[in-house]
Scaffold this active site. Structure first.
Site, mmCIF file in Angstrom:
data_model
loop_
_atom_site.group_PDB
_atom_site.id
_atom_site.type_symbol
_atom_site.label_atom_id
_atom_site.label_comp_id
_atom_site.label_asym_id
_atom_site.label_seq_id
_atom_site.Cartn_x
_atom_site.Cartn_y
_atom_site.Cartn_z
ATOM 1 C CE LYS A 1 -3.818 -2.259 2.416
ATOM 2 N NZ LYS A 1 -4.124 -3.020 1.272
ATOM 3 C CB CYS A 2 4.230 1.708 -0.682
ATOM 4 S SG CYS A 2 5.637 2.800 -0.855
ATOM 5 N N GLY A 3 3.210 4.252 -2.375
ATOM 6 C CA GLY A 3 3.286 4.928 -3.666
ATOM 7 C C GLY A 3 4.227 4.231 -4.639
ATOM 8 C CB THR B 1 2.601 -0.666 -4.314
ATOM 9 O OG1 THR B 1 2.774 -0.468 -2.906
ATOM 10 C CG2 THR B 1 2.015 -2.037 -4.546
#
Length: 183
Positions: free
Chosen positions: A34-36, A38
């Site tokens: 859930k990361c920028g 990803t």
């Protein structure tokens, strides 16, 4: 101690020796779902598909240490990677990669290749640096891993030869990988 002396755990909690990867080029990555950054899973999978038959192994290590961006269980992380990005490379057990609670492998990797700065031309770089300065300034100190999707490249002899920060696109690492594969 060298990289082949480390034992890690698979997503099912089973021990796996990195000695099993002797003679391979490894790309070791701390990941988050859930990361920028990803979407780098797709680029990592593309690299894996292109070079796996020539000796590339990509080892993903989920981490929930940075703004809780990988909160799922090990099986949920596996399913997310497979369903959303078609990941077929090895994803290991979730764990810490920074500080006192870091997995020993990641302490070793950081000792071998320190922080050399972010690629400030990356579209998310300014946002990442700003967020770190404002919310997590301690992360910017020293050589520790700064965020999700820090990548370490290991040659066929087990030497950690490069570190790529989250702002380094996996696709841009192809030339480095090809060189280590002997192309």
């Amino acid at each position: 101690m060298g990289i082949y002396d480390f034992e890690v755990k698979t997503s099912k909690g089973e021990p796996k020796s990195l000695a099993d990867y002797k003679g391979k080029v490894m790309l070791i990555v701390n990941t988050a779902s859930k990361c920028g950054f990803t979407p780098q899973f797709k680029e990592l999978q593309d690299l894996y598909m292109k070079y796996k038959d020539q000796g590339l192994e990509i080892l993903g290590f989920p981490c929930n240490q940075f703004a809780e961006q990988d909160p799922g269980t090990n099986s949920e992380v596996q399913e997310f990677c497979r369903l959303n990005y078609g990941v077929t490379f090895q994803i290991f057990e979730k764990g810490d990669v920074r500080g006192d609670t870091a997995q020993p492998l990641f302490k070793y990797l950081v000792e071998q290749q320190g922080f050399k700065g972010f690629d400030e031309n990356h579209p998310i770089a300014a946002k990442l640096i700003g967020a770190l300065e404002e919310n997590f300034p301690e992360i910017l100190e020293g050589d520790g891993i700064k965020w999700n999707f820090t990548k370490f490249l290991v040659d066929r002899e087990g030497k950690v030869v490069a570190r790529f920060e989250p702002t380094a696109s996996p696709a841009n690492m192809a030339a480095d990988i090809e060189r280590l594969l002997g192309q």
